[in-house]
Design an enzyme around this catalytic site. Sequence first.
Site, PDB file in Angstrom:
ATOM      1  N   ASN A  82      44.989  40.596  41.053  1.00  0.00           N
ATOM      2  CA  ASN A  82      45.260  41.887  41.685  1.00  0.00           C
ATOM      3  C   ASN A  82      45.604  41.693  43.167  1.00  0.00           C
ATOM      4  O   ASN A  82      45.826  40.571  43.614  1.00  0.00           O
ATOM      5  CB  ASN A  82      44.047  42.810  41.492  1.00  0.00           C
ATOM      6  CG  ASN A  82      44.442  44.256  41.289  1.00  0.00           C
ATOM      7  OD1 ASN A  82      45.234  44.797  42.060  1.00  0.00           O
ATOM      8  ND2 ASN A  82      43.894  44.885  40.266  1.00  0.00           N
ATOM      9  N   HIS A 112      34.811  23.003  57.300  1.00  0.00           N
ATOM     10  CA  HIS A 112      34.804  22.311  58.587  1.00  0.00           C
ATOM     11  C   HIS A 112      33.425  21.724  58.841  1.00  0.00           C
ATOM     12  O   HIS A 112      32.412  22.278  58.376  1.00  0.00           O
ATOM     13  CB  HIS A 112      35.137  23.276  59.733  1.00  0.00           C
ATOM     14  CG  HIS A 112      36.531  23.779  59.748  1.00  0.00           C
ATOM     15  ND1 HIS A 112      37.590  23.030  60.196  1.00  0.00           N
ATOM     16  CD2 HIS A 112      37.050  24.982  59.381  1.00  0.00           C
ATOM     17  CE1 HIS A 112      38.702  23.732  60.114  1.00  0.00           C
ATOM     18  NE2 HIS A 112      38.408  24.926  59.619  1.00  0.00           N
ATOM     19  N   ALA A 165      31.427  42.157  41.755  1.00  0.00           N
ATOM     20  CA  ALA A 165      32.112  42.547  42.980  1.00  0.00           C
ATOM     21  C   ALA A 165      31.311  42.159  44.216  1.00  0.00           C
ATOM     22  O   ALA A 165      30.085  42.318  44.255  1.00  0.00           O
ATOM     23  CB  ALA A 165      32.376  44.047  42.974  1.00  0.00           C
ATOM     24  N   ARG A 188      22.211  37.401  33.832  1.00  0.00           N
ATOM     25  CA  ARG A 188      21.881  37.433  32.404  1.00  0.00           C
ATOM     26  C   ARG A 188      23.067  36.951  31.595  1.00  0.00           C
ATOM     27  O   ARG A 188      24.206  36.959  32.050  1.00  0.00           O
ATOM     28  CB  ARG A 188      21.479  38.837  31.954  1.00  0.00           C
ATOM     29  CG  ARG A 188      22.583  39.881  32.055  1.00  0.00           C
ATOM     30  CD  ARG A 188      22.134  41.194  31.441  1.00  0.00           C
ATOM     31  NE  ARG A 188      23.124  42.242  31.597  1.00  0.00           N
ATOM     32  CZ  ARG A 188      24.166  42.420  30.791  1.00  0.00           C
ATOM     33  NH1 ARG A 188      24.382  41.586  29.770  1.00  0.00           N
ATOM     34  NH2 ARG A 188      25.017  43.418  30.984  1.00  0.00           N
TER      35      ARG A 188
END
Length: 206
Positions: A82, A112, A165, A188
């Site tokens: 997306n 880094h 998310a 889970r």
Amino acid sequence: MTEEEKIFAGMLFDPRKKELKDIKHKAHEACRRYNNLDEYDPERGAIIRSFIGGIGDTFYFQGPIQINYGSHTFIGENFFANFNLTIMDDARIYIGDDVCFGPNVSLMATNHPLIAHERMGRDDQGNTTMAEFAEEIHIGNGVWIACNATVLGGVHIGDGAVIGAGSVVTKDIPAGYLSFGNPCRPVRKITEEDSVANFQPRKRKE
């Protein structure tokens, strides 16, 4: 040893060396061209193939995209990404078949040094220096990475896993697990009880 060979050997490398800048410039210019095209333009697919390390027959990048090397990324069949995909593929990134990404997903196969003078400084001739190191990312088949998630270098995500998310994935995720959080952790196992094949909207209570 070339700077690119140093990357793949797990050594510190200088990202400002021309040999690396040339590879990145090709990818950055390809991304710029891709992002400027209409999403229905058939030329988009050819642009992706012109700089990516390998990809299946079926894929779709909504765009905009920003990919650092491109030639270090290998994607399987039936891939979907997306909006606003960012791939920092200093180390190689391997993505399996049937993988989908939500908006604003970032794959960060680069790093880094923590110690300041190792990260940036000056050599004996007074020239400025910069150092990076990089670890591969491996994403299995059938993985879904939801919006605003970041996957760091060195991580392996198993087949069929779902990354929630906003997650920051710093460690390996087992196959078939729903995982989320910062840092991301397995919550889970995904089971047949999660099926929405016969999904019905919930009725609102009066």
